[in-house]
Design an enzyme around this catalytic site. Sequence first.
Site, PDB file in Angstrom:
ATOM      1  N   HIS A 192       3.964   7.265   3.606  1.00 43.09           N
ATOM      2  CA  HIS A 192       4.845   6.095   3.643  1.00 43.09           C
ATOM      3  C   HIS A 192       4.470   5.091   2.555  1.00 43.09           C
ATOM      4  CE1 HIS A 192       1.467   4.670   6.212  1.00 43.09           C
ATOM      5  NE2 HIS A 192       1.780   3.466   5.749  1.00 43.09           N
ATOM      6  N   GLU A 196       7.296   0.714   5.491  1.00 44.87           N
ATOM      7  CA  GLU A 196       6.578  -0.227   6.345  1.00 44.87           C
ATOM      8  C   GLU A 196       6.676  -1.624   5.719  1.00 44.87           C
ATOM      9  OE1 GLU A 196       2.457   0.861   6.763  1.00 44.87           O
ATOM     10  OE2 GLU A 196       1.894  -1.024   7.728  1.00 44.87           O
ATOM     11  N   GLN A 199      -3.947   3.592   1.479  1.00 50.08           N
ATOM     12  CA  GLN A 199      -4.313   3.760   2.895  1.00 50.08           C
ATOM     13  C   GLN A 199      -4.420   5.258   3.174  1.00 50.08           C
ATOM     14  OE1 GLN A 199      -1.212   2.697   5.752  1.00 50.08           O
ATOM     15  NE2 GLN A 199      -2.735   2.067   7.259  1.00 50.08           N
ATOM     16  N   HIS A 257       0.816  -1.212   0.000  1.00 45.11           N
ATOM     17  CA  HIS A 257       0.000   0.000   0.000  1.00 45.11           C
ATOM     18  C   HIS A 257       0.847   1.258   0.000  1.00 45.11           C
ATOM     19  CE1 HIS A 257       0.808  -0.494   4.337  1.00 45.11           C
ATOM     20  NE2 HIS A 257       0.639   0.810   4.449  1.00 45.11           N
ATOM     21  N   GLU A 259      -8.358   5.673   9.738  1.00 42.63           N
ATOM     22  CA  GLU A 259      -7.889   5.333   8.398  1.00 42.63           C
ATOM     23  C   GLU A 259      -8.900   4.547   7.590  1.00 42.63           C
ATOM     24  OE1 GLU A 259      -4.681   2.228   9.409  1.00 42.63           O
ATOM     25  OE2 GLU A 259      -6.136   1.325   8.053  1.00 42.63           O
TER      26      GLU A 259
END
Length: 166
Positions: free
Chosen positions: A104, A154, A80, A28, A64
């Site tokens: 991110h 991440e 996301q 994502h 989120e």
Amino acid sequence: MSGYEAVTPMPPEPAAPAPPALFTRIDHVGVAVRDLDESISWYETTYGLRVLTRETHDDQGVDEAMLAVADTPAGGSYVQLLKPTREDSPVGKFLARNGPGVHHIGYGVVDVEAALRSIENTGVRLVDARPRHGSMGASIAFLHPKDTGGVLTELVQAPRGAAAGG
Ligand code: CMX
Ligand code: CO
């Protein structure tokens, strides 16, 4: 004599073995937003994306939504959308500094614990020394952006038997 000294050729350096690829896919892209409902509507009407889940993670300080982009044999990929629940959270600080935008990237890995140990061994600082729970049941861990070329990164391991985002 030719004027040149005879030089014994050096044996070629053995090539370092290429490390195995850790990432299986882009899981994502995490996007910092100011208004979650407005942003969801914009992604729905502009791109035709569909909301899969909405969650609040108090530990991360975010409200989120995960929107589905694609489903692949290696797992799904998502956008996301992240709205901070407090100013001193990672996304709250990011928004104050940069405004809305990409916060991110989440990469899919087969084994987040093994990936963390492998990356840590190269000297990259970890934000999370141990994996923790992320969105949609995933196991996640962050690497520090100061050691990854400015990209907050991440690692996402899907829950067993599911394609998941973090
Ligand atoms: N991307 C790139 N750089 C970033 C960044 C980001 N998202 N967030 C912070 N930075 C940089 C800042 O620009 C700053 O750089 P300078 O020192 O050059 O000015 C530096 O990192 C420190 O910034 P900060 O605002 O003081 O942030 P902190 O040190 O308090 O925290 C970090 C940084 C990475 C440890 C924190 O953001 C973190 O823990 N992130 C992981 C958790 C997270 O992001 N959760 C929300 C998403 C949850 C999810 O995806 O499920
Ligand atoms: Co994420």
